[in-house]
Design an enzyme around this catalytic site. Structure first.
Site, PDB file in Angstrom:
ATOM      1  N   LYS A   1      35.849  37.557  41.281  1.00  0.00           N
ATOM      2  CA  LYS A   1      35.907  37.292  42.716  1.00  0.00           C
ATOM      3  C   LYS A   1      35.654  38.598  43.447  1.00  0.00           C
ATOM      4  O   LYS A   1      36.492  39.502  43.425  1.00  0.00           O
ATOM      5  CB  LYS A   1      37.266  36.731  43.146  1.00  0.00           C
ATOM      6  CG  LYS A   1      37.208  36.269  44.609  1.00  0.00           C
ATOM      7  CD  LYS A   1      38.574  36.046  45.248  1.00  0.00           C
ATOM      8  CE  LYS A   1      39.161  37.275  45.882  1.00  0.00           C
ATOM      9  NZ  LYS A   1      38.410  37.859  47.011  1.00  0.00           N
TER      10      LYS A   1
ATOM     11  N   GLU B   1      48.778  55.657  52.434  1.00  0.00           N
ATOM     12  CA  GLU B   1      47.317  55.556  52.352  1.00  0.00           C
ATOM     13  C   GLU B   1      46.778  54.927  53.632  1.00  0.00           C
ATOM     14  O   GLU B   1      47.186  53.831  54.011  1.00  0.00           O
ATOM     15  CB  GLU B   1      46.910  54.712  51.138  1.00  0.00           C
ATOM     16  CG  GLU B   1      45.404  54.721  50.925  1.00  0.00           C
ATOM     17  CD  GLU B   1      44.960  53.955  49.686  1.00  0.00           C
ATOM     18  OE1 GLU B   1      45.434  52.829  49.487  1.00  0.00           O
ATOM     19  OE2 GLU B   1      44.142  54.500  48.917  1.00  0.00           O
TER      20      GLU B   1
ATOM     21  N   GLU C   1      44.110  49.081  39.406  1.00  0.00           N
ATOM     22  CA  GLU C   1      43.557  50.339  39.923  1.00  0.00           C
ATOM     23  C   GLU C   1      43.803  50.324  41.427  1.00  0.00           C
ATOM     24  O   GLU C   1      43.191  49.537  42.130  1.00  0.00           O
ATOM     25  CB  GLU C   1      42.061  50.366  39.586  1.00  0.00           C
ATOM     26  CG  GLU C   1      41.430  51.688  39.796  1.00  0.00           C
ATOM     27  CD  GLU C   1      42.232  52.748  39.101  1.00  0.00           C
ATOM     28  OE1 GLU C   1      42.703  53.635  39.817  1.00  0.00           O
ATOM     29  OE2 GLU C   1      42.423  52.670  37.881  1.00  0.00           O
TER      30      GLU C   1
END
Ligand code: UN1
Length: 498
Positions: A177, A387, A252
């Site tokens: 996906k 982040e 990840e």
């Protein structure tokens, strides 16, 4: 304007519409009046079809000799090389980053194809001595089965290639996906594989959104492993779901990567690296340099040159060769960047460059933001901990290399890191002491090459690696084989010969 093209799912070797009957628009982030294409908004039933196709295809694909599987990947690399410019342009149109970067993204897929094609004639296992006489022992790499893959939008071809090519060479089949913002680049990647002779059902694409199309992949009982790249927040949900059914799961995730600049560094080089590390891909890399940790003796010169260069970057549509930095991917990312700029100001950091959305004239139709630098940062500020995934960097002054390393290590993440110094002793201490998956000496935090392991520690990853042999380790499982040619029962650990 011609009506936007409709793209379908790729299941069992056929391009098919979603069984949901729903579609979504993929918009150009530099100009959201431009519809790149209409894509299928898939659901669980599409995933069921795709997994069934992958499961059937696996029974044949696993028996194709690895060097033959690899030849298809090699040919896909050749086809991508021929189509590099077209696919880079498609990618800039859907993702926004400037052409020289999307050419690099396609190149990264080509590099991965050639590396993984070579693995078809290696896939080394181990032969080891047995503890018993007339007995042979070896460990083989064998395929896993159907792998589910969920890919991000920032490297829309490179990252799917890091997942698909090693899986294929190992003998797995897959359902991928792509991110809803960048499905076309995955379709282009798979087109190269189809034209290279990929058998039906080996790779299946289901486009759509996480809850409707991603979650059924993760939870499907016939999906035997999961590879995900994206945020730590979503990675936690996927990791927990995979754990319930004992699926190997490669995560990840985020980063808050630091560039350390010591007093003895070549400052101009460090500034060039900081600009590329912070503002390449508009700061939307998990490897982006979002913290510059600068020793006091170098601070003033570094900060003034860094701000000057950031201000000189030309922000514009990625398809314009004159642009240095493209837009952000979507409204949500622009909102996040805007929010963090406000947070940085309220925390007392000083805006040295940028700080604003660019929405005058034609840019009002895109998601442009100025390259932004905060000075006088402190390691514990939210802008130095969380982040942002946008063009925002925070400069933090420090006294010593020890303090710099402590700050580099002082976030929840641990993907990439860099140090600029001419002192070899300090460089080696940084290599030893920085807690991250990647450390660069005199180079910025971005730019990993495909044949080395890629990944990070702490909230960045769960111990697996993409790239190089790290990927082969994930997409194969070990089978240990013992061949006893003694013609009698030999009992390990018991018949010790004493
Ligand atoms: C990412 O940031 O999500 O090392 C991947 C790099 C690229 C890959 C980045 N080769 O910056």
């Amino acid at each position: 304007m011609a009506p936007a093209k409709v793209y379908k799912n790729y299941i069992g070797g056929e391009w098919v519409e979603s069984r949901t009957g729903k579609t979504f628009e993929n918009l150009n982030p530099a100009d959201n009046r431009d519809v790149v294409g209409i894509f299928q908004a898939s659901g669980k039933e599409d995933v069921d079809d795709a997994v069934a196709a992958a499961k059937t295809a696996f029974e044949k694909w696993r028996l194709v000799p690895a060097p033959k599987r690899a030849e298809i990947i090699f040919r896909a690399g050749e086809i991508l090389t021929e189509r590099k410019e077209d696919y880079a342009r498609d990618m800039t149109r859907e993702m926004g980053k400037v052409l020289k970067e999307t050419r690099g993204d396609v190149q990264e897929a080509i590099d991965t194809a050639y590396f993984m094609a070579g693995e078809g004639r290696r896939l080394f296992g181990a032969t080891v001595p047995s503890e018993l006489p007339n007995k042979f022992a070896m460990a083989l790499r064998v395929p896993i089965g159907v792998v589910g893959m969920i890919a991000p939008w920032n490297f829309p071809m490179a990252i799917p290639s890091w997942k698909i090519f090693p899986a294929l060479v190992c003998g797995d089949t897959c359902v991928i996906k792509p991110a809803e913002d960048t499905p076309l680049s995955t379709i282009n990647l798979v087109r190269a594989l189809i034209d290279a002779g990929l058998p039906k059902g080996v790779v299946n694409i289901v486009t759509g959104f996480g809850p409707e199309a991603g979650s059924p992949i993760v939870n499907h009982p016939d999906v035997r492993a999961i590879s995900f790249t994206g945020s730590s927040e979503v990675g936690r949900i996927i990791g927990e779901a995979a754990a319930r059914t004992f699926k190997p799961c490669s995560l990840e995730m985020g980063g808050k990567n630091a560039i350390i600049v010591l007093d003895d560094a070549n400052i101009d080089l460090a500034v060039d690296g900081a600009v590329w590390g912070a503002f390449g891909t508009t700061g939307q890399r998990c490897t982006a340099a979002s913290r510059m940790v600068v020793q006091k003796g170098a601070y003033d010169e570094f900060v003034s040159k860094f701000a000057q260069q950031a201000k000189s970057l030309k922000v514009g549509a990625g398809l314009d060769e004159a642009s240095d930095m493209g837009p952000q991917i979507n409204a949500q990312q622009i909102e996040t960047t805007t929010k963090y700029v406000e947070i940085g100001k309220s925390e007392g950091a000083k805006v040295l460059a940028g700080g604003n959305r660019l929405n005058k004239g034609d840019q009002a139709h895109g998601w442009f933001f100025e390259p932004t630098i905060f000075g006088d940062g402190h390691a514990k500020m939210r802008i130095a901990q969380e982040e942002i995934f946008g063009p925002v960097a925070t400069v933090i002054p420090v006294k010593s290399v020890d303090e710099a390393v402590e700050i580099a290590n002082g976030t929840m993440y641990g993907l990439s890191s860099a140090i600029y110094t001419r002192d070899i002793n300090k460089a080696f201490r940084a290599i030893r002491d920085i807690d991250a998956g990647i450390t660069y000496i005199n180079a910025p935090t971005i730019g990993a090459e495909v044949h080395l392991p890629f990944g990070g520690v702490k909230a960045t990853g769960n111990g697996h690696r993409e790239g190089g042999l790290g990927a082969i380790d994930f997409y194969c499982q070990w089978k240990s084989v013992y061949v006893d040619y003694s013609d009698k029962l030999q009992r390990a650990q018991i018949d010790t010969g004493e």
